[in-house]
Design an enzyme around this catalytic site. Structure first.
Site: not given
Lengths: 757, 757
Positions: A283, A436
């Protein structure tokens, strides 16, 4: 690329060289001037210098020529601005995505080539959007917690605005004031409002979504010279009530009580002082583009904000951190939700590397990465890189062992990466990693020569592959990939760490204990966790040891578990490859059985089991024509389970890979000790197996107390080493003295590796 | 290779160039002289030419320099001739193996460099062997049906003699007559006798074992100028009784009644007139070295035998056949017992390619293979290749679609290879393939760009990986890998073809029907079998079709089954990769169940099942970042089984790969029709999926009778094609007329592909 296109690019490159000799005479020592346009990623001065150098900077010329070919073809084809209706993969989604990329490129081409057809293309498209935008309803697809207008989620609308702002900046002076007013009033301001004021659950967060949102608003604010809007970007939408129990589609909380918002909060909180992004490199790669492109624009337009000095230069440090979180081939390590195969070749890394070079002190190591990428950004940063490469300044980007702290203040654990020989060991003792994150405190993965050997499963998702749940997160991401048993770490009583609950996991982090990599012969990363299972303390020490008699280093792994209660402990080992041999007797089940009921166990098949006694077990396997051996210390009645992923997986979403689980039942304090060796090779062409067997004769726990743990490793060269770690005192200056089997060991610092006496 | 070694090789190359200018003045136009020594792989004239060219033939110079470094180091280390006791992998086995390789190399170095230290090394080692050989007993390890003295099997003893004969030839003139007498009487003659007269069950066969044995005896016969022994090599050991029911360790019969024996029989019988070796390319690669090295020696020493003209030049044709049996990367197709990854880079292929070039008319395509191999043999053939490369004569070796007949007379079926775009389809309709054959008549495998997409499992063996059953054949080779269900072909009533019996399978072969590859747009291979299941006739037609609207060709597969009785038919499809989507509803079992009881079914798990109705099913999967789709015609109540390999596999010897089985129950005549497409790509870096879905809308059987089968393929470009095959008349000149749905189709030859009317 077709042969014709290549020829075309070559011709254009030659053309650029010849027709821009004029421009090269321009005055290059002009004063910096931050007013006017362009001023985001290109500056007026930058444009002059680019034009002066065209034809002499191959990597830039090549990128420019390829971009020209692409945009010219699209201008020829014409564009479409369709009424939004599709999810990603669908026509309207892909068309709006193509449009913003093309506008950004056409804007840049207009500045560099000074051909008005590019400005006109951007203008025509923007006016088409301006004509429709206010009329369009919220996007009809309902899946997102924050729906956009052009796309099904504000995230993609923000992508659009980040790119389009750059295009607007490039053609700003080409437009009349009336035209600018139309675009700003009918398109840009309402667009910015929708993703910010109208979507505070998206905008007022600390999250990669919000980063894109903040940056989108910030970029258009800079392009429009609107300081009020810029303040919104930097500091969030003020005076908005929010519900602290609200969650996004991934199950992440929107925001914590009292949490700061806006761009600076999004820099401050997820980045540690070392530049580690708490969601992990997958990410970070995605967020890296908006962080750095906006920082670049801010630096150009508002140098007084000193964005690159913010938090002691964390944005520039993040570039180095991100590159260090990749393997020898440049593929990112799998931490939290992440798809395998993502690498430094991703397009967002082009800008990251170029901006990092241009604004970060011209590190020649970054030039070698840019050379591998074979592309630069068509702006001031890309010019810097192209000039650096052309001047022969590139040096190898050397990845060494490194610890990257997690947490805004760097005090929420870390990732420790041990690099030794061809091995790269990634040891995770971080915070949760926001929405996440995975429940895998003290887990690890091992790579050799760019291939994963002991794996982290990664995410349960096939990004943009529509056949698999529309390319979105699959339910197995939550039920399998995030669960503790899917990772190479301890699972107590078949329940995930922190009960698999985001609310709990987010409160805690593991703690660094030792990170010592000064000697190549013995490198140590050690960390502790006391919160994954209340009442249970975990302490894992991972060591790479180079034995002078053998080609490859090996890994020593010591996992100490101490609990107030008796429990069952499972330590899975996700080796990748084909089992060659186990030195213990195991019994294959007639047919696989599902291993458990929940917490990811329902996704594992039990294929074989063994009950072992005091001593060692060995598992020898072959992966990519290399032989590996895992040697583990066992105590009487330890159970070994050979498992395979894939149970309760109705759509074949999971990869059917194998694991070995070492299970200890009814145990309060447990000590797991093992080694992992890469020791040999096989060639299917010569059919020769070299060093097919482990070099380790035996590993033994020769001492274990609250204070110290000592492991003896005997190798086939009839040598013996002892590794001792001080479990409670990690002071580098402390001296220790310990007697084991009548041998006295004395040393300074938290550990010692010594030849056996 | 260590840096130091490379420098050394460079220096030696320079040295060779400078010190051999003298030799270059030698008369190069000398008459051919077959008498004297060396005369096997090197000739006197060849040595002169090599010496004259040293330093100017880089690939030869490099090989020579590397060989010198290797042998010099071994001379320095000294050698050992230990009392034989080990299996392969063990010390005595590996040492004797190393010795023969070194002697061959040292012999060659002596001739080329004319440095006596190499001759002395060979002589010393040979005398050590001569001192011990007669005293040594039969090798103590009992596993082989034909035990050697140096090694556990005569096969390896034969390897030793093939190499050592070359060394002896090279140093023949260095030895005194007395010395030669000692070696011949104490070592070579008894050695040759052991593997021939004393082991007729090994020597008097048609088999790769016997080939090595014949060649070993033949090579030493040529080196010793012993025509009696040469006759034994060429024609076998005469007047030996044998038991026609006797089998070797692999379960193959020793010999058929009335079968010819000796080298020529071993050339004649397993090679078809096209040069296809009936055991398949994996074993052809192994046998290729002795066939060609002996042919080379015979050609040099006994040119009157015209060995390269034998059977219309079949040995030279075999080189071309073997290379054509490899994929784009040079890896051999998997036919019968074969290990994946074996390729044209195997060392035995160096000699094969060089001899093929030197004696086979200097095909410039072979030079490009030699260039890839980066090595040549250090003999006359290698010199030819090196000179050819240096003269810039190399041209690409173009692999086209090709049919290679099987059987000594070329009338026992064939292998048909269709190449179209990046696809390589290998369709097997051969004879059984001797003791290494599989029960897989009319099976196929599909490769794309050098990667297997629809696989042949290969062998159940990890060659020379001791951990896996000593590196020998595993029992799963017989129980799984050879069984019909392990292949992409029809299995009737869950029983392997020919009852899985070698005796039965060996009697029959499939038959070619059509092989037509003149047009790239439609290539057809069609074959029949009537013996795999008595009373059942199989007819499979495999077609590659290029649709002008799409990038890649696709495969159309038509399998017709006609039987006297009602049966269950299974057609497995061993796709490799990860299932993305199936367009039919299937139900995963709570846990896998073993699929069947025998004939390989006991090694398959059933993971999911579906019952489908009239129409099509589609399976879409991802492999190496490419998207594939299998589309199959189904009729009501067809069953689909998703299976996985690995049941009843106690030692994890099998690879847990997947299959889709299309099952038809209680059926007399069945028609299986399917297409296989490679249609798209995925990038984990850009995360873009391109053409993720099949281009085929529907496939339909529009006509099916004893005479004709017609398939309509509708594609997403709204086009429709019809393929019709004449099932009973394969005459290229025959004309056909068929009316389907009021459309009249007329054509000449066995098939037509036409746009739908």
């Amino acid at each position: 690329m077709a042969f014709q296109s290549r020829i075309l690019i070559l011709l254009i490159s030659l053309f650029l060289f010849s027709c821009n000799k004029e421009a090269s005479k321009a005055n290059m020592a002009q004063e910096q001037d931050n007013s006017g346009h362009p001023s985001l990623i290109l500056t007026k001065q930058g444009v002059k210098e680019i034009r002066a150098n065209l034809g002499r900077i191959p990597i830039f010329d090549k990128t420019l020529a390829a971009t020209k070919v692409e945009v010219d073809a699209e201008i020829q084809n014409g564009f479409d601005v369709p009424l939004p209706k599709d999810y990603s993969g669908g026509y309207t989604h892909e068309t709006h995505k193509k449009n913003y990329v093309l506008m950004q490129k056409a804007g840049v081409l207009y500045q560099i080539l000074q051909d008005e057809k590019y400005a006109k293309f951007v203008k025509d498209m923007l006016f088409e959007y301006a004509k429709e935008y206010l009329k369009w309803p919220i996007h009809p697809k309902p899946r997102s917690y924050a729906r956009g207008k052009l796309f099904w989620q504000c995230l993609n609308d923000s992508n659009w605005l980040v790119y389009t702002s750059q295009a607007y900046d490039c053609i700003y002076n080409y437009l009349s004031e009336d035209e600018r007013n139309t675009l700003e009033n009918d398109l840009f301001r309402p667009f910015a409002d929708h993703i910010s004021k109208d979507s505070p659950q998206f905008f007022n967060r600390v999250h990669n979504h919000a980063t894109w949102g903040n940056v989108a608003v910030g970029m258009i604010a800079l392009a429009m010279d609107d300081d009020v809007l810029l303040d919104r970007a930097l500091n969030g939408v003020k005076d908005v009530n929010f519900d602290p129990s609200e969650k996004d589609n991934d199950g992440g909380y929107i925001r914590k009580e009292g949490q700061k918002i806006g761009f600076f909060a999004n820099v401050n909180e997820p980045f540690s002082p070392d530049g580690y992004f708490t969601e992990g490199p997958y990410y970070q790669r995605y967020a890296s583009y908006p962080f750095l492109i906006f920082a670049q624009a801010l630096e150009n337009k508002k140098p007084e904000l000193k964005v690159f000095e913010y938090k002691e230069g964390v944005l520039l440090k993040s570039v180095n951190a991100l590159l260090n979180l990749s393997d020898i081939d440049g593929e990112f390590f799998l931490l939290n939700d992440s798809q395998k195969g993502m690498s430094v070749f991703n397009s967002s890394l082009i800008a990251t590397v170029d901006i990092g070079y241009h604004f970060g002190g011209n590190d020649p190591g970054l030039l070698s990465i840019a050379k591998m990428q074979q592309e630069v950004t068509l702006d001031d940063a890309g010019l810097s890189v192209a000039l650096g490469i052309e001047a022969g300044k590139a040096k190898p980007f050397v990845k060494k062992s490194i610890e990257l702290s997690d947490g805004a203040n760097g005090d929420e654990g870390a990732v420790g990466i041990l690099r030794s020989g061809g091995l790269e060991l990634v040891f995770k003792y971080t915070a949760h990693g926001l929405s996440h994150g995975h429940y895998d405190k003290l887990s690890f993965a091992l790579f050799e020569d760019g291939n994963e050997v002991v794996q982290d499963y990664g995410m349960g998702r096939f990004v943009n592959i529509e056949q698999k749940g529309g390319g979105n997160y699959l339910k197995e991401n939550k039920t399998w990939a995030r669960q503790s048993i899917a990772h190479n770490t301890i699972v107590q009583n078949e329940a995930s760490q922190f009960k698999g609950k985001y609310d709990i996991g987010s409160k805690y982090h593991a703690n660094k204990y030792v990170f010592s990599v000064a000697q190549d012969s013995v490198q140590v990363a050690s960390a502790k966790d006391e919160n994954a299972y209340p009442g249970t303390k975990l302490h894992r020490t991972m060591v790479t040891i180079r034995d002078e008699d053998y080609d490859n280093p090996y890994v020593l792994d010591i996992m100490r578990v101490s609990s107030d209660t008796s429990n069952q402990y499972d330590l899975p080992f996700y080796f990748l490859g084909h089992i060659m041999q186990a030195d213990f007797e195991y019994k294959k089940l007639p047919a696989p059985e599902v291993l458990g009921k929940s917490d990811g166990y329902e996704h594992l098949y039990k294929e074989a089991t063994a009950t072992v006694s005091d001593g060692n077990i060995k598992l020898n396997w072959l992966r990519n024509n290399k032989f590996y051996t895992y040697t583990a210390v066992t105590v009487n009645k330890d159970e070994v389970i050979f498992g395979r992923i894939g149970a309760n997986d109705p759509d074949f979403n999971l990869r059917p890979e194998q694991t070995l689980i070492l299970r200890k039942k009814n145990t309060k304090d447990a000590l797991y000790v093992s080694t992992i060796e890469s020791h040999g090779t096989y060639s299917p062409v010569s059919e020769l197996a070299v060093n097919a067997y482990s070099h380790i004769k035996q590993i033994e726990v020769i001492y274990n107390s609250n204070e110290y743990t000592a492991i003896q490793v005997d190798t086939n060269n009839n040598k013996s080493k002892v590794f001792i770690i001080s479990n409670e005192n990690n002071d580098n200056e402390a001296t220790h003295k310990l007697t084991i089997n009548n041998n006295v060991y004395t040393w300074k610092g938290p550990y010692i590796l010594t030849n056996n006496k």
